[in-house]
Enzyme design. Structure first.
Site, PDB file in Angstrom:
ATOM      1  N   LYS A  22       5.557  16.999   8.660  1.00  0.00           N
ATOM      2  CA  LYS A  22       6.207  18.291   8.900  1.00  0.00           C
ATOM      3  C   LYS A  22       5.696  19.359   7.933  1.00  0.00           C
ATOM      4  CE  LYS A  22      10.730  20.512   8.222  1.00  0.00           C
ATOM      5  NZ  LYS A  22      10.521  21.131   6.911  1.00  0.00           N
ATOM      6  N   ASN A  23       5.684  19.061   6.640  1.00  0.00           N
ATOM      7  CA  ASN A  23       5.321  20.073   5.648  1.00  0.00           C
ATOM      8  C   ASN A  23       3.859  20.500   5.778  1.00  0.00           C
ATOM      9  OD1 ASN A  23       7.918  20.052   4.644  1.00  0.00           O
ATOM     10  ND2 ASN A  23       7.466  18.553   3.039  1.00  0.00           N
ATOM     11  N   ARG A  97      12.360  28.796   7.254  1.00  0.00           N
ATOM     12  CA  ARG A  97      11.753  29.064   5.950  1.00  0.00           C
ATOM     13  C   ARG A  97      10.231  29.009   6.030  1.00  0.00           C
ATOM     14  NH1 ARG A  97      12.994  29.883   0.910  1.00  0.00           N
ATOM     15  NH2 ARG A  97      11.440  29.389  -0.665  1.00  0.00           N
ATOM     16  N   ASP A 121      17.021  24.810   4.796  1.00  0.00           N
ATOM     17  CA  ASP A 121      18.065  23.963   4.228  1.00  0.00           C
ATOM     18  C   ASP A 121      18.962  24.720   3.265  1.00  0.00           C
ATOM     19  OD1 ASP A 121      17.329  21.610   5.487  1.00  0.00           O
ATOM     20  OD2 ASP A 121      15.799  21.175   4.004  1.00  0.00           O
ATOM     21  N   ASP A 319      11.985  15.102  -1.790  1.00  0.00           N
ATOM     22  CA  ASP A 319      12.520  14.896  -0.444  1.00  0.00           C
ATOM     23  C   ASP A 319      12.998  13.467  -0.205  1.00  0.00           C
ATOM     24  OD1 ASP A 319      12.171  17.506   0.285  1.00  0.00           O
ATOM     25  OD2 ASP A 319      10.315  17.195   1.390  1.00  0.00           O
ATOM     26  N   MET A 341      14.898  19.808  -8.937  1.00  0.00           N
ATOM     27  CA  MET A 341      14.439  21.042  -8.312  1.00  0.00           C
ATOM     28  C   MET A 341      15.537  21.853  -7.639  1.00  0.00           C
ATOM     29  SD  MET A 341      10.708  19.977  -6.774  1.00  0.00           S
ATOM     30  CE  MET A 341      10.438  21.650  -6.201  1.00  0.00           C
TER      31      MET A 341
END
Length: 435
Positions: A22-23, A97, A121, A319, A341
């Protein structure tokens, strides 16, 4: 609104293949704006966030041919730059985002860009400082519209420069690299992110004609070129899905084989799950997780309770901390999970405590987990998914729990995991999508 209804406590068995990353997809698909020529992208995950970005490019005038759900052919030869000034773009871009990723390519090719207030998110503050400061160092002039919450970026005269990033932001690095790829002169980025997805982006850009060196390190050098060309690219397997499936197998005491896992790009992920006591067998490009009655957390050499924390690559990805936390609830032993984070990412632990897990939320960033060693199973409850990763962590907990669980707000899960209920049913899970 849909929900998952899960009957837990069933052992699963079989094979599963991770989706495309996905990223990486959000960066690679944004990069098609850098050229008017054809770019073909393979292994695209069929998920909400990625589909929304593809739809956004289509509304910008990009020609899109999707011969299959995992393949797209893009041609950005008729981009409508005026669309980015519209209310429609602010509304749609604000839902995703990842829309911030189109700023770098737009600046590189057209000299202007717009960034709406980003969505995504609800895991705490995710400022755009790294992006904006990096653009400014290239000569971009940003203007923030407080009324409509968006940035207007003017980059008609971008020039290469040296910059030291204030943090190794993955999206920030990707955005700056894409902008610098066609800036005049040479750009040096120190403290750059070096995740596999950044490496993939840089390799793709080089195939398009960019001149990027230092790939895989935190020091990137980009020599600007006047034009970029078409190419073909295949996305890596999604490392977060791989880690999620390892956690699923451990929690449900299941024998699962993860096919085509991309072992060369997983970094510390296998080692961290082994630290939790989970057996893994790496076979070719596959991971075999055997059925395991009990797993024990490895303590520190001095006998103290270990801490597992996130860190920029090659450290452990943030993640997967939600998945490790859930896995720890049924382990033998204790562990401190430190999410550095994002200050809201551990708030989902209240649902796990309602299920019977023994967790102390020390503060917004730290949670101490006392493993139940399977002496007491989690119990099914009704809960809501707060974000993509916590949502899947709760789904894994529900699949291992005793009784029925209902997970609401599963649109968050759909943003990051394609057909997850169908794929789990093929492993033997009792999961239904209901209204």
């Amino acid at each position: 609104m849909s929900a998952f209804q899960v009957e837990g406590g069933k052992k699963l068995k079989g094979e599963i293949t991770p989706q495309g990353a996905k990223n990486e997809a959000l960066q690679i698909i944004s990069a098609v704006l850098l050229t008017p020529e054809t770019v073909k992208v393979n292994n695209i995950p069929d998920i909400l966030d990625v589909n929304l970005l593809i739809e956004l490019l289509g509304e910008m005038g990009v020609s899109i041919d999707r011969p299959s759900r995992d393949t797209c052919i893009f041609k950005a030869d008729k981009v409508d730059t005026g669309y980015l000034e519209s209310e429609a773009f602010r509304q749609k871009g604000g839902r995703l985002r990842g829309s911030v990723m189109i700023a770098g390519p737009m600046l590189a090719r057209f000299g202007k860009a717009f960034i709406p207030k980003p969505g995504g998110d609800k895991i705490g503050r995710r400022p755009l400082d790294t992006h904006i400061i990096g653009f400014e160092k290239l000569g971009v002039r940003p203007d923030y519209n407080t009324g409509d919450n968006y940035f207007t970026l003017n980059g008609q005269d971008m020039r290469g420069t040296y910059m030291l990033l204030n943090e190794p932001s993955v999206t920030g690095t990707a955005n700056i690299v894409m902008a610098a790829s066609m800036a005049k002169g040479t750009t040096t980025i120190y403290n750059a992110a070096c995740e596999p997805y950044i490496q993939q982006l840089c390799l793709m850009l080089n195939r398009m004609g960019a001149r990027i060196t230092g790939i895989g390190s935190n020091l990137l050098t980009i020599e600007g070129v006047t034009a970029l060309h078409g190419t073909e690219h295949r996305l890596l397997p999604d490392m977060i899905e791989v880690g999620s499936f390892i956690g699923l197998a451990a929690m449900t005491q299941s024998a699962i084989t993860i096919r085509n896992a991309g072992l060369g790009h997983l970094g510390q992920i296998p080692d961290k799950f082994r630290q939790m006591g989970i057996e893994l067998f790496l076979e070719g490009d596959d991971i075999r997780v055997p059925e395991q009655e009990l797993y024990s957390i490895q303590g520190n050499l001095d006998g103290s309770i270990p801490t597992i924390y996130d860190h920029p690559w090659p450290g452990f990805t943030p993640d997967l901390l939600s998945i490790l936390l859930v896995v720890a609830t049924q382990a033998r032993g204790s562990v401190l999970i430190h999410q550095k984070m994002f200050e809201s990412r551990l708030f989902f632990t209240d649902k796990l405590m309602d299920m019977g897990a023994q967790i102390i939320l020390c503060d917004p960033h730290r949670a101490a987990v006392v493993g139940l060693a399977r002496q007491r199973r989690l119990r099914g409850i009704t809960m809501s998914s707060p974000d993509i990763r916590a949502g899947v962590a709760l789904l894994i907990a529900a699949l291992s729990a005793e009784g029925r669980s209902t997970i609401q707000n599963i649109e968050q899960i759909d943003r990051g995991y394609q057909y997850i209920d169908e794929r789990l049913r093929k492993l033997g899970a009792d999961i239904r999508r209901v209204n």
